[in-house]
Design an enzyme around this catalytic site. Structure first.
Site, mmCIF file in Angstrom:
data_model
loop_
_atom_site.group_PDB
_atom_site.id
_atom_site.type_symbol
_atom_site.label_atom_id
_atom_site.label_comp_id
_atom_site.label_asym_id
_atom_site.label_seq_id
_atom_site.Cartn_x
_atom_site.Cartn_y
_atom_site.Cartn_z
ATOM 1 N N LYS A 15 0.820 -1.218 0.000
ATOM 2 C CA LYS A 15 0.000 0.000 0.000
ATOM 3 C C LYS A 15 0.853 1.267 0.000
ATOM 4 O O LYS A 15 0.444 2.287 -0.574
ATOM 5 C CB LYS A 15 -0.986 -0.003 1.159
ATOM 6 C CG LYS A 15 -0.388 -0.077 2.545
ATOM 7 C CD LYS A 15 -1.489 -0.148 3.595
ATOM 8 C CE LYS A 15 -0.910 -0.223 5.015
ATOM 9 N NZ LYS A 15 -0.180 -1.503 5.231
ATOM 10 N N ARG A 90 -7.318 1.985 11.292
ATOM 11 C CA ARG A 90 -7.120 0.548 11.463
ATOM 12 C C ARG A 90 -8.153 -0.083 12.386
ATOM 13 O O ARG A 90 -8.181 -1.304 12.512
ATOM 14 C CB ARG A 90 -5.711 0.287 12.000
ATOM 15 C CG ARG A 90 -4.632 0.513 10.953
ATOM 16 C CD ARG A 90 -3.248 0.370 11.535
ATOM 17 N NE ARG A 90 -2.226 0.428 10.494
ATOM 18 C CZ ARG A 90 -0.938 0.600 10.724
ATOM 19 N NH1 ARG A 90 -0.502 0.726 11.964
ATOM 20 N NH2 ARG A 90 -0.074 0.641 9.726
ATOM 21 N N ARG A 129 12.615 -9.947 4.319
ATOM 22 C CA ARG A 129 13.207 -8.637 4.060
ATOM 23 C C ARG A 129 14.523 -8.464 4.811
ATOM 24 O O ARG A 129 14.634 -8.769 5.993
ATOM 25 C CB ARG A 129 12.212 -7.556 4.469
ATOM 26 C CG ARG A 129 12.637 -6.136 4.171
ATOM 27 C CD ARG A 129 11.459 -5.193 4.324
ATOM 28 N NE ARG A 129 10.742 -5.364 5.587
ATOM 29 C CZ ARG A 129 9.533 -4.858 5.821
ATOM 30 N NH1 ARG A 129 8.908 -4.182 4.870
ATOM 31 N NH2 ARG A 129 8.956 -5.033 7.004
ATOM 32 N N ARG A 162 14.965 -6.165 10.565
ATOM 33 C CA ARG A 162 14.289 -5.438 11.624
ATOM 34 C C ARG A 162 13.745 -6.420 12.656
ATOM 35 O O ARG A 162 13.298 -7.511 12.309
ATOM 36 C CB ARG A 162 13.140 -4.603 11.045
ATOM 37 C CG ARG A 162 13.618 -3.373 10.323
ATOM 38 C CD ARG A 162 12.536 -2.646 9.560
ATOM 39 N NE ARG A 162 11.175 -2.852 10.044
ATOM 40 C CZ ARG A 162 10.110 -2.325 9.439
ATOM 41 N NH1 ARG A 162 10.269 -1.602 8.336
ATOM 42 N NH2 ARG A 162 8.894 -2.529 9.911
ATOM 43 N N ARG A 173 1.623 -10.264 14.276
ATOM 44 C CA ARG A 173 1.208 -8.917 13.865
ATOM 45 C C ARG A 173 0.134 -8.968 12.791
ATOM 46 O O ARG A 173 -0.848 -8.222 12.841
ATOM 47 C CB ARG A 173 2.438 -8.153 13.350
ATOM 48 C CG ARG A 173 2.150 -6.720 12.916
ATOM 49 C CD ARG A 173 3.394 -5.860 13.002
ATOM 50 N NE ARG A 173 4.535 -6.502 12.384
ATOM 51 C CZ ARG A 173 5.133 -6.046 11.273
ATOM 52 N NH1 ARG A 173 4.676 -4.986 10.662
ATOM 53 N NH2 ARG A 173 6.187 -6.657 10.786
#
Length: 225
Positions: A15, A90, A129, A162, A173
């Site tokens: 997004k 959210r 990532r 991260r 999450r």
């Protein structure tokens, strides 16, 4: 405040990338809730300190703090602009808050677009990532890995992940986001504002579909004929 476009999607759905493309193509003002979070965390503000605690546990920052932070930032913007907002709202309380804010400024939400991606795909996109701490180049171990595992091809630095990109935290999450955000998508769907787009496809295809939606929506607006 003129028209506001909302862009929804779970973490890793793309997004942020799509919102930037929309902003550039249509001259919209892009506001990213995620970027605001990162700015606060980097500056070690009071909000940033609280957010860091929740994020490290794979949890969402409470509604009250997040809404206050976001709407304070929005109030500082030129309200004559047309906005594309991603990452907010959210939760249902956040949705009610931003609707009230926009209505009070004589504006309205024009469209809400949801980027639909399967959860297992999102896990790969996020947990795979890796980031170079020197040049900032981003790799993905599943889709575009470095030639030498965990080593940046540009400067030879050891790549980093991260803390919140670890698979277990990612799954937690995503589940948390899904539980809290799905009522928001349904809320805008019942208002005939939500359009779902298959974001499992290449970025260009997804971007083309979103641009068509906005083109149709803005067709009657001055400057977009």
């Amino acid at each position: 405040m003129k028209n506001t476009f909302l862009l929804f999607g779970l973490p890793g759905s793309g997004k942020g990338t799509q919102a930037q493309r929309l902003a550039e193509k249509f001259g919209l003002q892009h506001i990213s809730c995620g970027d605001l979070f990162r700015l606060h965390i980097k500056s070690n503000s009071e909000f940033g300190q609280k957010a860091t605690t929740y994020i490290s546990r794979g949890e969402l920052t409470p509604d009250k703090e997040t809404t206050m932070m976001f709407l304070e930032h929005l109030a500082q913007q030129a309200l004559s602009n047309t906005f594309v907002i991603e990452g907010f709202p959210r939760t249902l309380p956040q949705a009610a808050a931003i609707e009230s804010f926009i209505t009070a400024k004589d504006g309205y939400i024009k469209q809400a677009i949801f980027l639909d991606v399967e959860v297992e795909e999102l896990v790969k996109r996020i947990s795979g990532r890796r980031i170079c701490p020197i040049c900032g180049h981003i790799y993905n171990l599943y889709y575009f890995p470095p030639q030498q595992l965990e080593i940046c091809e540009i400067d030879g630095a050891l790549l980093e992940r991260r803390t919140d990109d670890k698979e277990q935290l990612v799954r937690h999450r995503l589940h948390t986001y899904l539980v809290t955000e799905s009522p928001v998508w349904e809320y805008f769907r019942t208002k005939s504002l939500l359009t779902k787009i298959d974001a499992m496809r290449p970025i260009e295809e997804v971007s083309s579909d979103i641009c068509q939606i906005l083109s149709d929506s803005l067709a009657s607006e001055v400057g977009y004929d």
